[in-house]
Design a protein around this motif. Structure first.
Motif, mmCIF file in Angstrom:
data_model
loop_
_atom_site.group_PDB
_atom_site.id
_atom_site.type_symbol
_atom_site.label_atom_id
_atom_site.label_comp_id
_atom_site.label_asym_id
_atom_site.label_seq_id
_atom_site.Cartn_x
_atom_site.Cartn_y
_atom_site.Cartn_z
ATOM 1 N N ASP A 223 -12.592 -23.120 -15.100
ATOM 2 C CA ASP A 223 -13.946 -23.193 -14.536
ATOM 3 C C ASP A 223 -13.902 -22.450 -13.205
ATOM 4 N N PRO A 224 -14.651 -21.336 -13.065
ATOM 5 C CA PRO A 224 -14.564 -20.530 -11.840
ATOM 6 C C PRO A 224 -14.847 -21.318 -10.562
ATOM 7 N N SER A 225 -15.556 -22.442 -10.666
ATOM 8 C CA SER A 225 -15.893 -23.211 -9.471
ATOM 9 C C SER A 225 -14.785 -24.165 -9.049
ATOM 10 N N VAL A 226 -13.744 -24.289 -9.877
ATOM 11 C CA VAL A 226 -12.664 -25.227 -9.597
ATOM 12 C C VAL A 226 -11.430 -24.465 -9.105
ATOM 13 N N LEU A 227 -10.921 -24.860 -7.931
ATOM 14 C CA LEU A 227 -9.709 -24.263 -7.366
ATOM 15 C C LEU A 227 -9.815 -22.740 -7.274
ATOM 16 N N GLU A 228 -10.939 -22.269 -6.801
ATOM 17 C CA GLU A 228 -11.143 -20.819 -6.670
ATOM 18 C C GLU A 228 -10.138 -20.234 -5.681
ATOM 19 N N GLY A 229 -9.504 -19.138 -6.074
ATOM 20 C CA GLY A 229 -8.533 -18.475 -5.216
ATOM 21 C C GLY A 229 -7.154 -19.114 -5.215
ATOM 22 N N ILE A 230 -6.959 -20.155 -6.020
ATOM 23 C CA ILE A 230 -5.674 -20.848 -6.088
ATOM 24 C C ILE A 230 -5.084 -20.640 -7.479
ATOM 25 N N ASP A 231 -3.795 -20.315 -7.537
ATOM 26 C CA ASP A 231 -3.127 -20.097 -8.821
ATOM 27 C C ASP A 231 -2.287 -21.283 -9.269
ATOM 28 N N ALA A 232 -1.894 -22.125 -8.319
ATOM 29 C CA ALA A 232 -1.009 -23.229 -8.678
ATOM 30 C C ALA A 232 -1.136 -24.363 -7.676
ATOM 31 N N VAL A 233 -1.000 -25.576 -8.183
ATOM 32 C CA VAL A 233 -0.930 -26.775 -7.351
ATOM 33 C C VAL A 233 0.303 -27.556 -7.790
ATOM 34 N N VAL A 234 1.196 -27.834 -6.857
ATOM 35 C CA VAL A 234 2.421 -28.561 -7.169
ATOM 36 C C VAL A 234 2.522 -29.772 -6.251
ATOM 37 N N VAL A 235 2.656 -30.952 -6.846
ATOM 38 C CA VAL A 235 2.776 -32.196 -6.083
ATOM 39 C C VAL A 235 4.174 -32.748 -6.310
ATOM 40 N N GLY A 236 4.951 -32.811 -5.245
ATOM 41 C CA GLY A 236 6.313 -33.318 -5.348
ATOM 42 C C GLY A 236 6.349 -34.802 -5.672
ATOM 43 N N THR A 237 7.515 -35.276 -6.115
ATOM 44 C CA THR A 237 7.646 -36.668 -6.539
ATOM 45 C C THR A 237 7.442 -37.627 -5.376
ATOM 46 N N ASP A 238 6.557 -38.597 -5.577
ATOM 47 C CA ASP A 238 6.340 -39.659 -4.595
ATOM 48 C C ASP A 238 7.504 -40.650 -4.679
ATOM 49 N N VAL A 239 8.148 -40.918 -3.550
ATOM 50 C CA VAL A 239 9.347 -41.755 -3.568
ATOM 51 C C VAL A 239 9.024 -43.201 -3.941
ATOM 52 N N HIS A 240 7.777 -43.618 -3.791
ATOM 53 C CA HIS A 240 7.398 -45.003 -4.092
ATOM 54 C C HIS A 240 6.940 -45.164 -5.542
ATOM 55 N N THR A 241 6.125 -44.230 -6.012
ATOM 56 C CA THR A 241 5.566 -44.363 -7.356
ATOM 57 C C THR A 241 6.340 -43.582 -8.411
ATOM 58 N N GLY A 242 7.140 -42.589 -7.986
ATOM 59 C CA GLY A 242 7.842 -41.740 -8.936
ATOM 60 C C GLY A 242 6.953 -40.743 -9.643
ATOM 61 N N ARG A 243 5.727 -40.555 -9.147
ATOM 62 C CA ARG A 243 4.777 -39.659 -9.798
ATOM 63 C C ARG A 243 4.792 -38.258 -9.174
ATOM 64 N N SER A 244 4.587 -37.241 -10.009
ATOM 65 C CA SER A 244 4.477 -35.860 -9.547
ATOM 66 C C SER A 244 3.618 -35.099 -10.540
ATOM 67 N N ALA A 245 3.274 -33.856 -10.199
ATOM 68 C CA ALA A 245 2.399 -33.084 -11.087
ATOM 69 C C ALA A 245 2.481 -31.607 -10.751
ATOM 70 N N ALA A 246 2.060 -30.795 -11.710
ATOM 71 C CA ALA A 246 1.952 -29.353 -11.491
ATOM 72 C C ALA A 246 0.794 -28.833 -12.331
ATOM 73 N N ALA A 247 -0.007 -27.959 -11.725
ATOM 74 C CA ALA A 247 -1.107 -27.298 -12.435
ATOM 75 C C ALA A 247 -0.995 -25.807 -12.163
ATOM 76 N N LEU A 248 -0.867 -25.004 -13.219
ATOM 77 C CA LEU A 248 -0.690 -23.556 -13.068
ATOM 78 C C LEU A 248 -1.665 -22.817 -13.967
ATOM 79 N N ARG A 249 -2.196 -21.724 -13.433
ATOM 80 C CA ARG A 249 -2.995 -20.846 -14.280
ATOM 81 C C ARG A 249 -2.097 -20.188 -15.326
#
Length: 285
Positions: A223-249
């Motif tokens: 969707d051109p209106s979402v994350l315009e100008g961004i190719d990737a979002v990377v969230v490192g592992t949270d030491v408390h929850t153990g959760r992480s994520a990555a979103a790449l074009r």
């Protein structure tokens, strides 16, 4: 160094076990110095159109960082441009990405650090096209690797035994591939420790780390209106929850989004649960 070939005019012979990305790039590096035979259980002559059975994580989000991109380009000049023509994106891994580590967004600024954004399928497909077309590379696909061939004293590996398994059928009837050097690039399913034990050698000591990480991946249309100008979002592992994520074009005007959970538990697969789980991450992206 490899032993001197049998004849002065012959090039050394190398057999690479496994024709995934590691095996393909190994062949690209070695073929300058020796003739290479690639052996794999899957069909290798055909082009890849989707994740293959031998790569269990292929469906998850993949990207190639700067060092990897440079090595692949050095081994296969022009491959980055070829991937771009097939839909891959070349992105600034600092200026065009958002990195969140320990709940803190890192500073983004333009750099010359360029990585590749594409699916694992597209990356492996193009590398396979290039490597299998190199003079001196031969492919033996749909064959199982049965074991090693050695000299009479089991002191030097002189080849491998393989068995045909067309269409994934049970292998039957073995033959030998002689080699001056054998490279095991079969990955986590390697049977090399067992083969060495069969030859009378002690199995190497194994260190096992149980990470207990689960992954869930979904693809979304851009969707051109979402994350315009961004190719990737990377969230490192949270030491408390153990959760992480990555979103790449990715190629095909889509995003590949992977959520991961360490230390037990699994991200949900349905789209509503997927979105709710993602909303717990320390970034609105």
């Amino acid at each position: 160094p490899a032993p001197t070939p049998a004849t002065a005019t012959a090039r050394p012979r190398v057999v690479v076990l496994g024709a995934s990305i590691a095996g393909l790039l190994t062949a690209a590096a070695i073929v300058r110095h020796a003739d290479v035979t690639l052996v794999d259980r899957d069909p290798i002559h055909e082009d890849l159109t989707g994740p293959r059975r031998g790569v269990p994580q292929s469906r998850h989000t993949h990207g190639v960082l700067v060092g990897g991109s440079r090595v692949i380009e050095r081994l296969l000049p022009g491959v980055s441009a070829e991937l771009e023509q097939r839909g891959a994106l070349l992105g600034d891994v600092v200026g065009g990405s958002r990195w969140v580590l320990r709940d803190t967004p890192l500073l983004a600024f333009p750099t010359t650090l360029v990585g590749l954004l594409c699916s694992r399928t597209l990356l492996e497909s193009q590398i396979r096209r290039r490597v299998t077309a190199l003079p001196g590379v031969r492919v033996v696909s749909e064959h199982d690797i049965v074991g090693l061939v050695t000299d009479s004293r089991n002191e030097r590996v002189t080849g491998v035994r393989i068995a045909a398994r067309p269409d994934g059928s049970r292998p039957s009837g073995t033959r030998e591939l002689r080699a001056d050097l054998v490279v095991d690039a079969t990955g986590r399913g390697s049977r090399l420790p067992r083969w060495l034990a069969d030859l009378g050698y002690a199995e190497p000591e194994e260190t096992r780390v149980e990470a207990s990480v689960s992954y869930a991946t979904r693809s979304f249309r851009t969707d051109p209106s979402v994350l315009e100008g961004i190719d990737a979002v990377v969230v490192g592992t949270d030491v408390h929850t153990g959760r992480s994520a990555a979103a790449l074009r990715q190629e095909g005007s889509r995003w590949s989004v992977t959520l991961s959970q360490a230390n037990g538990g699994s991200p949900p697969l349905d789209v509503d649960g997927f979105a709710q789980w993602a909303a717990t991450l320390p970034t609105p992206d």
